[in-house]
Design a protein around this motif. Sequence first.
Motif, short mmCIF file in Angstrom:
data_model
loop_
_atom_site.label_atom_id
_atom_site.label_comp_id
_atom_site.label_asym_id
_atom_site.label_seq_id
_atom_site.Cartn_x
_atom_site.Cartn_y
_atom_site.Cartn_z
N TYR A 28 0.86 -1.18 0.00
CA TYR A 28 0.00 0.00 0.00
C TYR A 28 0.89 1.23 0.00
N GLU A 86 -0.12 7.72 -3.50
CA GLU A 86 0.12 7.98 -4.91
C GLU A 86 1.00 9.21 -5.12
N ALA A 127 -4.92 2.34 5.20
CA ALA A 127 -5.53 2.39 3.87
C ALA A 127 -7.01 2.00 3.95
N TRP A 162 -10.08 4.34 2.84
CA TRP A 162 -10.99 3.90 1.78
C TRP A 162 -12.43 3.83 2.29
N GLN A 171 -9.69 4.25 -4.11
CA GLN A 171 -8.25 4.46 -4.26
C GLN A 171 -7.97 5.81 -4.93
N ARG A 176 -3.02 3.78 -2.94
CA ARG A 176 -3.12 2.67 -3.89
C ARG A 176 -2.62 1.38 -3.26
N THR A 177 -2.94 0.28 -3.91
CA THR A 177 -2.43 -1.01 -3.48
C THR A 177 -2.23 -1.93 -4.67
#
Length: 189
Positions: free
Chosen positions: A6, A9, A20, A24, A53, A59-60
């Motif tokens: 994770y 960005e 995360a 989210w 995301q 992001r992941t």
Amino acid sequence: MTRRGYWREADGSPVAATEAHEAWAREAYPRLSGVAGTYHAVITYKDLGEDVQQASGIRTSALLHNWIGAVLGRVVHEAHRRGDPPLTALVVRTDDGMVGEGYREVLELSGEQVTTEATDRENHAAVSRLECYRRFGATLPPGGGEPALAPRLEAALARRRAREPEPPAPICPTCFVQLPTAGTCDNCA
């Protein structure tokens, strides 16, 4: 180089999975509330995953099915805390339009019997979706609308029903003539 785990960005800095998931879930709630503003609208797990995301900037590389349940679990609990209907009823699989196994958390939290039957789960989700549409301002048809299965699932079931042969008409066991609608043989009665 392919990133793993994770990360943010903006700068590529690593993010803990729980951080995360929290971020989210915060993004998912308003997104799902927006979906609920349109009668019969649903969103796929894939689209919701991409939306949260994008909105969070986190992001992941993890597969969606490995983290989306943790995010939606948080949404389930937040909706319950706020007294809102279960917004996760609006999230469906791409391939068949059904809610996932994780929907059982909605049933558990509301104190309802958890069922392994997909049909029972889908019917509960249909009622929950209607509650969402009502709560979040969707324009409903006259009479307030009806619970409905997700459009993709409803279409699949309609195709299946169309392929099923019509059951044979009942026959009188004595004279072997087709029975009228009343069910009593005109010859033998």
